[in-house]
Structure formats: C-alpha cells, structure tokens
Design an enzyme around this catalytic site. Structure first.
Site, mmCIF file in Angstrom:
data_model
loop_
_atom_site.group_PDB
_atom_site.id
_atom_site.type_symbol
_atom_site.label_atom_id
_atom_site.label_comp_id
_atom_site.label_asym_id
_atom_site.label_seq_id
_atom_site.Cartn_x
_atom_site.Cartn_y
_atom_site.Cartn_z
ATOM 1 N N LYS A 172 0.843 -1.186 0.000
ATOM 2 C CA LYS A 172 0.000 0.000 0.000
ATOM 3 C C LYS A 172 0.882 1.241 0.000
ATOM 4 O O LYS A 172 2.000 1.138 0.485
ATOM 5 C CB LYS A 172 -0.934 -0.028 1.211
ATOM 6 C CG LYS A 172 -0.371 0.658 2.468
ATOM 7 C CD LYS A 172 -1.383 1.150 3.407
ATOM 8 C CE LYS A 172 -1.128 2.557 3.836
ATOM 9 N NZ LYS A 172 -0.040 2.838 4.738
ATOM 10 N N HIS B 98 -2.362 -4.212 5.553
ATOM 11 C CA HIS B 98 -2.026 -5.175 6.611
ATOM 12 C C HIS B 98 -3.003 -5.130 7.789
ATOM 13 O O HIS B 98 -3.032 -6.058 8.583
ATOM 14 C CB HIS B 98 -0.571 -5.012 7.069
ATOM 15 C CG HIS B 98 -0.315 -3.863 7.988
ATOM 16 N ND1 HIS B 98 -0.145 -2.583 7.535
ATOM 17 C CD2 HIS B 98 -0.213 -3.793 9.333
ATOM 18 C CE1 HIS B 98 0.069 -1.781 8.569
ATOM 19 N NE2 HIS B 98 0.025 -2.484 9.680
ATOM 20 N N LYS C 45 -4.586 -8.474 10.485
ATOM 21 C CA LYS C 45 -4.404 -8.554 11.942
ATOM 22 C C LYS C 45 -5.337 -9.604 12.525
ATOM 23 O O LYS C 45 -6.485 -9.734 12.090
ATOM 24 C CB LYS C 45 -4.680 -7.186 12.582
ATOM 25 C CG LYS C 45 -3.581 -6.165 12.276
ATOM 26 C CD LYS C 45 -3.928 -4.806 12.856
ATOM 27 C CE LYS C 45 -2.871 -3.782 12.494
ATOM 28 N NZ LYS C 45 -1.707 -3.784 13.379
ATOM 29 N N HIS D 158 -6.407 1.881 5.819
ATOM 30 C CA HIS D 158 -6.684 0.963 6.934
ATOM 31 C C HIS D 158 -8.048 1.196 7.594
ATOM 32 O O HIS D 158 -8.801 0.266 7.845
ATOM 33 C CB HIS D 158 -5.611 1.099 8.015
ATOM 34 C CG HIS D 158 -4.213 0.883 7.533
ATOM 35 N ND1 HIS D 158 -3.876 -0.114 6.648
ATOM 36 C CD2 HIS D 158 -3.042 1.526 7.818
ATOM 37 C CE1 HIS D 158 -2.571 -0.079 6.413
ATOM 38 N NE2 HIS D 158 -2.045 0.913 7.107
ATOM 39 N N LYS E 80 -0.812 4.628 22.246
ATOM 40 C CA LYS E 80 -0.832 3.780 21.052
ATOM 41 C C LYS E 80 -1.882 2.712 21.284
ATOM 42 O O LYS E 80 -1.779 1.915 22.222
ATOM 43 C CB LYS E 80 0.538 3.138 20.835
ATOM 44 C CG LYS E 80 0.572 2.228 19.622
ATOM 45 C CD LYS E 80 2.005 1.875 19.229
ATOM 46 C CE LYS E 80 2.067 0.759 18.190
ATOM 47 N NZ LYS E 80 1.305 0.990 16.973
#
Ligand code: BG6
Length: 473
Positions: free
Chosen positions: A152, A182, A186, A244, A335
C-alpha cells in the site's frame, strides 16, 4: 484467514521479492517469510529470489537475510540452515528494457522446481515504482499465471489509483492481484468475522437497532522522523484513513457473506464499500502536531495532516444513520487500535445506564483482544450498578498460535486466498467516498504532542465522546 491445517500440499513456489535489500523487505517481508518456515507453513519446495539493482552473490544475500532476521525478525532459530539454501539473488535491476539477471535466475529456479511451480512476485517497493515494475513484468512474460503482491498505497490519489489500476489490468487479471492492507491481516480484524458470525450474542445486535455508533480509533504515540519524506507527501488521511480505517469499517459493516469462503468474504466486504456516503468536509477534522515542521526533512511551511478524525455514514439498511467515527494521528497520548460498538441504552426499568455503559470492543493490536463493557451489580448490600469489563485475550484461545499480519497475509498469497486483500472496485469506492475532502480540504488544526489531537475533533463523537482518552487507556 487463519490457516486451518498444514499447507505442505502447496505447489512448489518461486517467490520473487523486488526491493529485497530495501527497508520494508528487511523489516517485514523477510522476517514474515522466515516465520512461515518456522510455523511449517511454506510449500515443501520453494525458492526466494531477491531482486535488486546492486550486484550481490547468493551468499551475500543470505548474509543480508540473516542480519534482517536478527535485527527485525525472530532470529535464526529453527529451520535456518534449510531456509538459507533456498535463497537466491538476481542483481542488475529489473526494467522493461533490461531484466538484469532475473529471467535467468527465475528460469533456473523453475527448472529445479518443475514446470508447475507457482510464481509469486512481491513488489516491496516505493509506490512510485509500481508502474515500471508492472510494465516490466508484462514485457518479460513474467505475469502469466503468476500472483502479484502490491504494497500500500496502491495509488496515492484517485487519478494515480486509476492509472495504476488500468495498467495492472492490461498486464494481468484481477484474480492475480494481491493488494496488501495489513490491517486486514491482523488477528483482531479477522476475529471480527468469527466473533460476529459465530456468536448469536453479537450477530443479533450488529445493526442500527442496537448500535448507537461505531468507533475505529488508532492513536499512535510515535512521530514520523525516520520516514519524513514519505509521510510529508502522504499525511494521515491517505496513509491511514482511506486505507486501513476504511477497510476496517467495511469489515465491521459488511453483510453476512454467503459462506466463509475467501471469495464470499471478499465480496461481502467490498460490496459494503459502495454504501459509504462521501465524507462531508465538515465531518472531518485535520490536525498537525506542534513541532512537526521542526523535524528533519519536513518543510517549514508543511500543511500535512498528522491527525485525522472523521464521521462516516454507511447508507446500507443495516447501518443507515449510525456514525462510524474514525480517528488516527501521530504523537498522540497513547498507542491503541480499537474497534468499538457502542450500544443503545436498554429501554427498561434501569434508567441511569451511562451512555457508554454497554460497549463491544476489539483490540486489533498484537494477537488481539475482545472486551465487552457491561453494567454489573456492585457487590454489597445495595442494588447499585458499576461499570465492569469482560475480556478475552485472543492469544489465550486454546490451541492458538497468533500470526503477525504480514505472516498471515503472505501465507494467504501462497495459498491463493484473496479474502483479506483489497480489490480494484473496492478501492475505487474508497476514493469516491474521500473525494469531497480532497476537493475541499478542511483546515489543519495544531495540537499538542501527547494530547488526543485538536479539540475540534471532540464534537464529532457527540454525547458518547471518544472512548479512548476517557478511561485509564
Ligand atoms: C502503516 C502506516 O501502514 O501502518 C504507518 O504507513 C502506521 O504510518 C502503521 O504507523 C500502523 O500499523 P501497525 O500495524 O504497524 O501498528
């Protein structure tokens, strides 16, 4: 999808890795390939040919791979000796005019593996190189019958996407193309399918009747110092939102597939993308963290967005009127990678359930986790309520062997399973939904590093607020 058994009945495979000595290959692809060997998920016979501009012997390439595995991967535990014997290098670059050494090295590998060997090309290259390499694959007859993996972003603008897409389709069929996102690989994202479709508890409430809003929240605490050039030309909207976050939104919003086969899952996800309502620019908040322009290689007057929050509507019967709140940014307070479905408060005798009292939430980080926030009786003499959480760490599911996204997706390429890859039609729909924001770009608000982004984004979430940042997370 998660492997359901051994793959050693796979055809012998010649895997050509373009950009084999580049950063992405070192950090992601080569380690993922070795992890597949460790899990015994590679075909019985295979060759990996590294392609690059420089000249290297096979032995030098083996050394390069060993270093990459030690630095970024799982080390060289286990099948390294056997693995290393199957690595080859083809130098001299690869263009439509000059294939360098690649054709000879591929021919030798095919001779060793037999005529039915499956050819896989993996373009671990900067997106601007996709065009030339696609042309070269066509010019040298290497696309025939092959699978071709694109990183990507597959086109960095609607026009760029269309041009690349047309070129790719002039060289190969859509079924041969594996476009990586990606986030779809996951474990947590894949568990969305299973949690929802294998549990009445979830499937029965998966609609606007029960869900007040969906939040897909991916704050990041890192900055972009090591990839300033790429990032400044891209920004959060293109790097994360149209890619994403849109794909994960489609995973949440899709209708039940006809079956759990790769083709049906892919069709269900891609078809809901056509229901994405074009984003209204006033439903999008952009931000840039203070200090971004002081980073090395970032221009002093950059207006690149390092933060984006959006309120997306999906006009399908199931989701009409339910806001999908999407948020991501660099240098934020935490995060996290969370998909949360905030449920309507129950209509009944208990009328003081807080707005976020009932939430189904999946963490997409690592092996993934499923959390359900409920109201429970606070133990004690009174009939009082307290918020509580029921959690399942997906790595603890019996027999589980979590795979990193790249490992899972490369495995799918080897098997020929396209369910977790994006399609040409689907990507066209994501660009259509983003178009108004490209035409009328919202202003870029400054924000403090370590915060939750510009305060202007708070209003998007309405009375529920953004879930992350409200609790100890
Ligand atoms: C990449 C983006 O695709 O995904 C990065 O380019 C981002 O900017 C990354 O940080 C996040 O993914 P993960 O899985 O590495 O957390």
């Amino acid at each position: 999808m998660p492997p359901t058994g051994t793959t050693n009945d796979l055809a012998p495979t010649v895997f050509v890795l373009y950009g084999a000595t580049g950063d992405l290959a070192r950090r992601m692809v080569l380690p993922a390939f070795f992890e597949l060997a460790q899990h015994d998920l590679l075909p019985e016979d295979w060759r990996l040919i590294g392609s690059g501009r420089g000249e290297r012997t096979d032995e030098e390439f083996v050394e390069h791979v060993r270093t990459a595995l030690e630095e970024f991967g799982p080390g060289t535990e286990g099948p390294w000796e056997e693995f290393s014997q199957r690595l080859r290098f083809a130098g001299g670059g690869f263009t439509a005019d000059d294939p360098g050494q690649l054709l000879d090295v591929v021919a030798t590998a095919r001779k060793e593996l037999g005529d039915d060997a499956q050819l896989v090309h993996y373009l671990s290259l900067p997106p601007k190189a996709f065009t030339d390499y696609t042309r070269a694959l066509g010019a040298h007859g290497l696309a025939e019958g092959a699978r071709v993996v694109y990183e990507k972003p597959f086109g960095a603008s609607p026009e760029g996407f269309r041009e690349l897409d047309d070129l790719v389709h002039s060289v190969m069929d859509e079924e041969q193309v594996f476009r990586i996102d990606h986030f779809l690989g996951k474990e947590g994202t894949q568990d969305l399918h299973v949690a929802r479709f294998a549990n009445g508890l979830f499937e029965h409430i998966w609609s606007r009747e029960h869900v007040a809003q969906v939040q897909i929240d991916v704050p990041e605490d890192l900055d972009v110092a090591d990839r300033a050039d790429f990032y400044d030309a891209t920004g959060a909207t293109l790097d994360m939102l149209v890619t994403h976050l849109f794909q994960v939104a489609a995973e949440v919003a899709m209708e039940p597939p006809v079956s759990f086969s790769a083709g049906d899952i892919l069709a269900a996800r891609e078809s809901v993308l056509s229901h994405f309502r074009p984003l209204a620019p006033e439903d999008v908040v952009l931000g840039q963290f203070d200090g971004y322009r002081d980073l090395h290689n970032i221009p002093d007057d950059s207006t690149t967005d390092t933060f984006v929050a959006a309120r997306l509507f999906i006009d399908s019967g199931r989701w009409r009127g339910v806001p999908f709140l999407l948020r991501t940014g660099k240098r934020l307070a935490a995060k996290q990678q969370r998909v949360s479905l905030v449920l309507h408060r129950p209509k009944g005798p208990v009328n003081d359930v807080p707005p976020n009292g009932n939430v189904i939430s999946l963490s997409l980080a690592g092996a993934g986790a499923l959390d359900v926030d409920i109201m429970a009786k606070r133990p004690g003499p009174d009939l009082a309520m307290a918020p509580a959480r029921v959690s399942l760490d997906l790595s603890k599911v019996p027999g589980g062997e979590p795979l990193a996204p790249y490992v899972s997706l490369i495995h799918d390429v080897l098997v020929g399973d396209r369910s977790l890859f994006t399609t040409s039609e689907g990507l066209a729909q994501t660009w259509r939904a983003l178009q108004p924001v490209l035409d009328h770009r919202p202003e870029v608000h400054p924000y403090e590093p370590g915060s939750w982004g510009p305060t202007a984004a708070n209003a998007l979430a309405g009375e529920h607020g953004w879930l992350l940042g409200q609790t100890e997370e």
